[in-house]
Design a protein around this motif. Structure first.
Motif, short mmCIF file in Angstrom:
data_model
loop_
_atom_site.label_atom_id
_atom_site.label_comp_id
_atom_site.label_asym_id
_atom_site.label_seq_id
_atom_site.Cartn_x
_atom_site.Cartn_y
_atom_site.Cartn_z
N LYS A 118 -6.72 -1.30 8.08
CA LYS A 118 -7.57 -0.85 6.90
C LYS A 118 -8.48 -1.92 6.07
O LYS A 118 -8.96 -1.93 5.85
CB LYS A 118 -7.32 0.05 7.48
CG LYS A 118 -7.42 1.57 8.69
CD LYS A 118 -7.60 2.91 8.20
CE LYS A 118 -8.35 3.10 7.36
NZ LYS A 118 -8.04 5.14 7.92
N LYS A 142 -13.96 -0.88 -6.08
CA LYS A 142 -12.90 -0.64 -6.39
C LYS A 142 -11.72 -0.03 -6.11
O LYS A 142 -10.72 -0.33 -5.73
CB LYS A 142 -12.88 -0.94 -8.30
CG LYS A 142 -13.68 -1.93 -8.51
CD LYS A 142 -13.71 -1.95 -10.70
CE LYS A 142 -13.97 -3.53 -11.01
NZ LYS A 142 -15.83 -3.31 -11.13
N LYS A 143 -12.19 1.33 -6.09
CA LYS A 143 -10.83 2.07 -5.44
C LYS A 143 -11.00 3.14 -4.38
O LYS A 143 -10.16 4.24 -3.87
CB LYS A 143 -10.59 3.20 -7.01
CG LYS A 143 -10.19 2.20 -7.98
CD LYS A 143 -8.36 2.57 -9.00
CE LYS A 143 -8.31 1.62 -9.61
NZ LYS A 143 -7.00 0.96 -9.55
N LEU A 144 -12.39 3.24 -4.23
CA LEU A 144 -12.05 4.02 -3.31
C LEU A 144 -11.42 3.39 -1.24
O LEU A 144 -11.89 2.56 -1.16
CB LEU A 144 -13.55 4.43 -2.39
CG LEU A 144 -14.17 5.89 -1.62
CD1 LEU A 144 -13.34 6.88 -1.96
CD2 LEU A 144 -15.25 5.69 -1.28
N SER A 145 -11.12 4.72 -0.74
CA SER A 145 -10.34 4.95 0.06
C SER A 145 -10.95 5.10 1.70
O SER A 145 -10.73 6.45 1.12
CB SER A 145 -8.88 3.61 -0.08
OG SER A 145 -8.70 3.28 -1.04
N VAL A 146 -11.53 4.92 2.28
CA VAL A 146 -11.70 5.57 2.83
C VAL A 146 -10.92 6.39 4.23
O VAL A 146 -10.59 5.07 4.91
CB VAL A 146 -13.27 5.70 3.69
CG1 VAL A 146 -14.36 5.50 2.80
CG2 VAL A 146 -13.10 4.08 4.33
N LYS A 183 0.56 -1.25 0.40
CA LYS A 183 0.12 -0.17 -0.16
C LYS A 183 1.04 1.52 -0.07
O LYS A 183 1.59 1.54 0.91
CB LYS A 183 -1.16 -0.11 1.49
CG LYS A 183 -1.72 1.71 1.51
CD LYS A 183 -1.99 1.52 0.57
CE LYS A 183 -3.79 2.48 0.21
NZ LYS A 183 -4.10 3.15 -0.88
N PHE A 207 -18.72 2.21 5.66
CA PHE A 207 -18.35 0.83 5.29
C PHE A 207 -17.39 0.22 5.78
O PHE A 207 -17.29 -1.06 4.99
CB PHE A 207 -17.16 2.26 4.67
CG PHE A 207 -17.67 2.88 3.08
CD1 PHE A 207 -17.61 4.29 3.29
CD2 PHE A 207 -17.77 2.06 1.62
CE1 PHE A 207 -17.99 5.17 3.11
CE2 PHE A 207 -18.38 2.87 1.14
CZ PHE A 207 -18.26 4.67 1.33
N LEU A 208 -18.14 0.14 6.80
CA LEU A 208 -17.53 -0.88 7.90
C LEU A 208 -18.87 -2.37 7.43
O LEU A 208 -18.50 -3.12 7.97
CB LEU A 208 -17.43 -1.29 9.19
CG LEU A 208 -15.93 -0.25 9.67
CD1 LEU A 208 -15.52 0.26 10.78
CD2 LEU A 208 -14.92 -1.50 9.31
N TYR A 220 -16.59 5.32 8.32
CA TYR A 220 -16.21 4.01 8.73
C TYR A 220 -18.33 3.13 8.77
O TYR A 220 -17.84 2.18 9.33
CB TYR A 220 -15.20 3.50 10.31
CG TYR A 220 -13.97 4.47 10.21
CD1 TYR A 220 -13.29 4.40 10.80
CD2 TYR A 220 -13.33 4.18 8.59
CE1 TYR A 220 -12.04 4.65 11.10
CE2 TYR A 220 -12.22 4.62 8.63
CZ TYR A 220 -11.24 5.24 9.35
OH TYR A 220 -10.59 5.18 9.19
N LEU A 251 -11.89 -0.88 4.82
CA LEU A 251 -11.45 0.76 4.41
C LEU A 251 -11.03 1.12 3.44
O LEU A 251 -10.76 2.15 2.90
CB LEU A 251 -11.83 1.35 5.96
CG LEU A 251 -12.51 0.63 7.06
CD1 LEU A 251 -12.17 1.00 8.46
CD2 LEU A 251 -13.80 1.07 6.70
N THR A 252 -9.49 0.84 3.53
CA THR A 252 -8.63 0.70 2.43
C THR A 252 -8.00 -0.21 1.20
O THR A 252 -8.26 -1.50 1.39
CB THR A 252 -6.94 1.72 3.60
OG1 THR A 252 -7.71 2.33 4.32
CG2 THR A 252 -5.90 1.76 2.44
N LYS A 253 -7.74 0.39 -0.43
CA LYS A 253 -7.90 -0.34 -0.86
C LYS A 253 -6.70 -0.38 -1.28
O LYS A 253 -5.56 0.25 -1.22
CB LYS A 253 -8.01 0.26 -2.07
CG LYS A 253 -9.74 0.25 -1.95
CD LYS A 253 -11.00 -1.31 -2.05
CE LYS A 253 -12.48 -1.16 -2.85
NZ LYS A 253 -12.82 0.11 -1.65
#
Lengths: 228, 247
Positions: free
Chosen positions: A45, B243-247, A9, B81-82, B78, A50-52
């Motif tokens: 995460k 596919k791409k979003l991170s929070v 990452k 998205f959790l 969160y 939560l994170t890609k």
């Protein structure tokens, strides 16, 4: 159970997690140990979706983590994240609405143990009380994997014992608990496996009992040696 | 979806209830003015009702866009998205909440309009002849009350379709912003810039397409364009989130 394969990452030019691979198996308490910015939270995460990742992935039962893994993985972040309009009891209701494995009675018991009033407003909670609420929410699920990011942060000395008791009580042969903490000496007694991580790389993975018996070292000793 | 809708309504109920309460107060003033021929009450009621209706159409989607922005760019993300819910469900719940709130407001203001028209008609002692003359001035000879209702429904439908297509485009812009900037400064301006580009493109394309068809079909074509916009940006946005979003 939860397998990390060649996980990378990057945040711009900074590599937070640098090609790590390891497996979380059932029936164990894992301790992620490393200095600030070593990649512990980033890994959690990603595992919590939560994170890609930039490349590689974390796999739950052979499939990349996603909606299905969220049903089985319970994550406690370091940050406060509940809606400001909520009261403590509303958090339990929210979790009940979304997670089939959430036990409302267990949540109520934990609130009582951790001295949290159900009608208290989330926005009025101190950072320590918010941490307790996050822990209660996460640990009231009957998950297969619990990811607890710095669960002892901001918690007073007496309450820390309650937190650790809660963690141990949630342990079952089918579940795994992964927690990160800087209070190595306090959590050492409950961990079965330690994962030492620095600069996004895993330095080593050690069984805590084996470390004590074979090397005569505590986790804290080993940590100081590796992170110097 | 039910759980998502429950909390979307909880998050948006205060503003909507305030609008409806203000509208009810305006309606009360209008009716009082109609019955008692009190000009100030009639005028006040009219202004309050008009402002409440306009505010509803503007603020409901604006609130939804603002809520999504805050949820994407703060740790409150969160909460969504959790949960074991797909991006399609999450976005779907948000757009459905807006649709339902706009529909509720539409029904309430529609009822108010009918009541006000009926009360004014009786109170003024107007004749059917006068009513026909008024209707003709709006829609030409032979324009009836049912024609007026249909016309109003068409306008409301067009407005709803336009609002939803604009909102969905703005959702997409916010998700692009959140994906690219990931909480860094300038998010609002970046999403606004993307939205403006999309909006100009959409208006331009819709204008050219509707201009190319006969007038009788222009309304239907515009409605289809709005629907296509909503569907397109819905799938693009949810795909990006997955596919791409991170929070």
């Amino acid at each position: 159970m939860l397998e990390t394969k060649n996980l990378v990452k990057k945040f711009g030019s900074k590599t937070a997690v640098d090609d790590i691979s390891f497996t979380i198996g059932p029936g164990k308490i894992y301790l992620l140990l490393g200095p600030n910015g070593s990649g512990k939270t980033t890994w959690m995460k990603i595992a919590a979706t939560l994170t890609k990742p930039t490349s590689g992935n974390v796999y739950w039962d052979g499939k990349p983590v996603g909606i299905e893994s969220r049903k089985k993985i319970s994550y406690m972040p370091t940050e406060s994240y509940f809606y400001n309009w909520m009261r403590v009891a509303d958090v339990g209701t929210y979790y009940s609405d979304f997670f089939e494995d959430f036990d409302a009675r267990k949540f109520a018991d934990m609130l009582a143990k951790l001295d949290l009033a159900p009608d208290a407003r989330v926005r009025d909670l101190s950072s320590g009380m918010n941490a307790k609420l996050r822990l209660a929410a996460a640990m009231s699920r009957y998950a297969s994997v619990y990811l607890l990011d710095e669960p002892l942060n901001g918690i007073d000395l007496v309450a820390r014992d309650q937190v650790l008791d809660t963690v141990i009580a949630s342990m079952t042969p089918d579940a795994a608990i992964v927690l990160s903490s800087h209070l190595v000496e306090e959590v050492e007694s409950i961990a079965s496996t330690a994962v030492f991580i620095r600069d996004g790389k895993i330095l080593e993975i050690r069984d805590t009992e084996e470390l004590r018996d074979t090397d005569g070292q505590s986790l804290a000793d080993r940590y100081r040696l590796l992170m110097r | 979806m039910a759980a998502l809708l429950k909390y979307e309504f909880r998050k948006t109920k205060v503003l909507n209830l305030v609008i409806l309460i203000i509208a009810a107060i305006g309606e009360g003033a209008f009716l009082l003015g109609s019955v008692l021929w009190a000009d100030s009450a009639l005028l006040t009621g009219s202004i309050v009702l008009t402002c409440a209706a306009a505010a509803g159409f503007l603020l409901v989607p604006f609130q939804s866009a603002d809520l999504l922005y805050r949820e994407l760019n703060t740790k409150q993300s969160y909460m969504l998205f959790l949960t074991p819910r797909s991006p399609k469900s999450i976005l779907g719940a948000k757009i459905l909440t807006v649709i339902i709130w706009l529909a509720v407001q539409g029904v309430v203001f529609g009822i108010f309009s009918c009541v006000d028209a009926a009360v004014l008609y009786r109170a003024s002692g107007a004749t059917e002849g006068l009513l026909s003359a008024l209707l003709s001035s709006v829609g030409g000879a032979g324009f009836s009350v049912s024609d007026l209702v249909l016309f109003a429904a068409k306008i409301i439908g067009m407005t709803y379709g336009f609002i939803l297509s604009v909102l969905m485009a703005y959702f997409f812009a916010e998700i692009v912003q959140s994906t690219v900037l990931n909480g860094r400064k300038g998010g609002v301006w970046f999403s606004l810039l993307i939205f403006v580009i999309l909006f100009i493109a959409f208006i331009s394309i819709t204008g050219r397409v509707t201009a190319a068809v006969p007038e009788a079909y222009q309304f239907s074509v515009a409605a289809c364009m709005d629907a296509a916009c909503v569907v397109l940006f819905f799938f693009l946005a949810s795909s990006l989130m997955e596919k791409k979003l991170s929070v």
